[in-house]
Structure formats: structure tokens, C-alpha cells
Design an enzyme around this catalytic site. Sequence first.
Site, PDB file in Angstrom:
ATOM      1  N   ASP A 111       0.858  -1.180   0.000  1.00 11.20           N
ATOM      2  CA  ASP A 111       0.000   0.000   0.000  1.00 11.20           C
ATOM      3  C   ASP A 111       0.895   1.231   0.000  1.00 11.20           C
ATOM      4  O   ASP A 111       1.987   1.207   0.572  1.00 11.20           O
ATOM      5  CB  ASP A 111      -0.899   0.015   1.235  1.00 11.20           C
ATOM      6  CG  ASP A 111      -1.998  -1.034   1.187  1.00 11.20           C
ATOM      7  OD1 ASP A 111      -2.386  -1.444   0.084  1.00 11.20           O
ATOM      8  OD2 ASP A 111      -2.487  -1.437   2.259  1.00 11.20           O
TER       9      ASP A 111
ATOM     10  N   ASP B  17      -6.961  -1.525  -4.558  1.00 17.80           N
ATOM     11  CA  ASP B  17      -7.982  -1.134  -3.575  1.00 17.80           C
ATOM     12  C   ASP B  17      -8.934  -0.099  -4.178  1.00 17.80           C
ATOM     13  O   ASP B  17     -10.137  -0.135  -3.924  1.00 17.80           O
ATOM     14  CB  ASP B  17      -7.342  -0.550  -2.317  1.00 17.80           C
ATOM     15  CG  ASP B  17      -6.489  -1.540  -1.561  1.00 17.80           C
ATOM     16  OD1 ASP B  17      -6.713  -2.762  -1.686  1.00 17.80           O
ATOM     17  OD2 ASP B  17      -5.580  -1.089  -0.834  1.00 17.80           O
TER      18      ASP B  17
END
Length: 176
Positions: free
Chosen positions: A124, A140
Site C-alpha cells: 500500500d 484497492d
Amino acid sequence: MFHKFSKKISMIYSFFLIIALIAIDQLTKLLAVSNLKDKSDFIIIPNVFQLHYLENTGAAFSILEGKQIVFAIVTPILLLALLFMLIRMPQNKKFTCLNYIIIFLIAGAIGNYIDRITNNYVVDFLYFSLINFPVFNVADCYVTVSIFLLLFLVLFYYKDEDLEEIKLSLKFRKNG
């Protein structure tokens, strides 16, 4: 766009779009690893948005952190269900957006699944510091935006007869 193609051409188009979306996700993650790992955050908009490297062993908001076996079992099942839906979705203009939603959900799921299988975590790197939103990635984004669009379509766009048409298209049929 899907309504203009034969089912076979639509599936080929869908396949290549999924591959392209996964490639974009994986490329951004590679760039994050090479440019952000073990480095200070890269500020894009001060006090609003920055690139922040994070290795996430959970799902959204770090739920199920460290439960890789759950992801290893559930993700392929969800992918099979989404592929089934994509293949069986009615080929008319009304459901074009739904086809794209399914494509983006598949790409997002595969993008993060690749990370989980190869790294045991998901890379991330996108962080909205203004609202202290959890750090996320491109896959995401695919999933989150798709879910919101799906909810919008079901709540405000599709009528009962449209949902019934989808339901009928997804039923198992004997002899093809």
C-alpha cells in the site's frame, strides 16, 4: 461497449482489460517498493495527500491482519464467482456498466492476491493524511470504487425487472 460485440469478442476484450488493469496495479506497486520503501514519505499535497510505503498483511482497514490463509481460500472463490457473473451477464447496453464493475473487481482482487501470494502482504502506498484514511493502493481503488458504483446502480438505476434479468442470466441452465 459490450453490447456492440459478440459474447466471444466481449470476453476477449474483458480479458485484456483485466490484464491491463492488473499490470497498472503491479507497476505502481513496483514503483512504490523501489521509490518509497525505507524512505521518507513523498508529499504530493502538504497535509492532504502523500505517498507512504506500507506492507499490509490484512484487508481494508487492516481487518484480518495476518490471516493469509483466509485470503488464500476466499479470494479464488470470489474470483470464480465474479468470472461466472462476467460470462453470464446479459449482453445489452443497460448492463455495460455492470460488466465494467465486474472487470475492475476481478482486476483488484487479482492485483492484491498476487501480492499476498508472492510477498505475504499487500503493498500500500496512497495516503490521505488530511483525514487519516488508511493507506491503500490502486487495486484497492478498483474494488472500492466498483463497490460504490454497484451500490448506486442497484439502489438508484436498475429497476426490479433489470435485477430479475440479471438473476435469470446467472441461474445454472441444463444443456448449456
